[in-house]
Design a protein around this motif. Structure first.
Motif: not given
Length: 259
Positions: A89-90, A92-93, A113, A116
């Motif tokens: 979902s992001d 950073r995962q 940014e 994503n």
């Protein structure tokens, strides 16, 4: 973009996508109205072999790292009763290798940014295919290290070329195992030895190769699956077409069955 239907649903709201320019295709797909759309990997005609010839008819299936959704849509064609497609979902995962001159290391917020925005294009490609192929698959975006109990359990979980891109494969497999009743199918590069070893794949001199971490051995997977209550039922090896590089690359398919 908000992908969640409402507070009572963990599944993503379908997007209406009709322009290839809004999409990034990880899998090559044949789509009504578009024909063949090129992607990184061309698995057409190879699905049964890729998933270890596991029979999916009447099964519930969780597709980990769905990307363009090829494996989810093929699972439906093979008679799966229910398919849930999972992806992050992001940005950073997912951890990348920390090369000092790359944006991921220098400016993590700006990198997230940009990444994503790329992930949104992956999702757009999935939803374009989902609509054109008249799929009934549900979609969950979240954290592979923490798949929630509310997702339920699935007969078969397919993990197609995902684990090698994670800094912590074992924690991810534990999360996946909690959601799996019968079989986990892992497709990954593999060291062909029963010795319990792993090879660190990247090198300091190749900063473009910042997305693959570890290649584990058969021995490591055998022990990890044993910890999780699974036994390896079979391992097969084959070469698959990397379309963007115009070459074949070997991958191994591990089928692990719950004890």
């Amino acid at each position: 973009m908000n992908d969640v239907k409402d507070s009572n649903s963990r599944f993503a709201t379908p997007r209406f996508i009709d322009d290839l320019k809004d999409c990034f295709f990880y899998h090559a797909m044949e789509l009504p109205g578009f024909g063949l759309v090129r992607g990184h990997w061309d698995l057409r005609g190879r699905f049964d072999e890729y998933v270890g010839n596991v029979d999916l008819a009447g099964k519930t299936v969780l597709d980990i790292g769905t990307a363009t959704g090829f494996l989810s849509f093929e699972a439906e064609k093979k008679g799966a009763q229910r398919v849930v497609s999972f992806d992050l979902s992001d940005a950073r995962q997912q951890a990348f290798l920390p090369f000092k001159n790359k944006l991921y290391y220098r400016d993590p917020e700006r990198w997230a940014e940009q990444y994503n925005a790329e992930i949104e294009q992956w999702k757009n490609a999935y939803w374009l295919c989902h609509r054109l192929l008249k799929s009934r698959a549900e979609v969950y975006y979240g954290d592979i290290y923490d798949l929630p109990e509310q997702l339920g359990q699935f007969d078969v979980t397919i993990v197609g070329s995902v684990l090698e891109h994670l800094s912590d494969q074992i924690t991810a497999l534990a999360s996946i195992a909690r959601r799996t009743k019968e079989r986990i199918v892992v497709i990954t590069p593999l060291l062909q030895t029963d010795e319990r070893v792993a090879r660190f794949e990247p090198s300091a001199g190749n900063p473009d190769y910042d997305f693959t971490w570890w290649r584990y051995s058969v021995g490591v997977y055998r022990e990890v699956f044993g910890m999780l209550g699974f036994s390896i039922a079979g391992i097969t090896h084959s070469k698959y077409y990397y379309m963007y590089g115009d070459r074949l690359e070997e991958r191994s398919t591990i089928v692990a069955v719950r004890d």
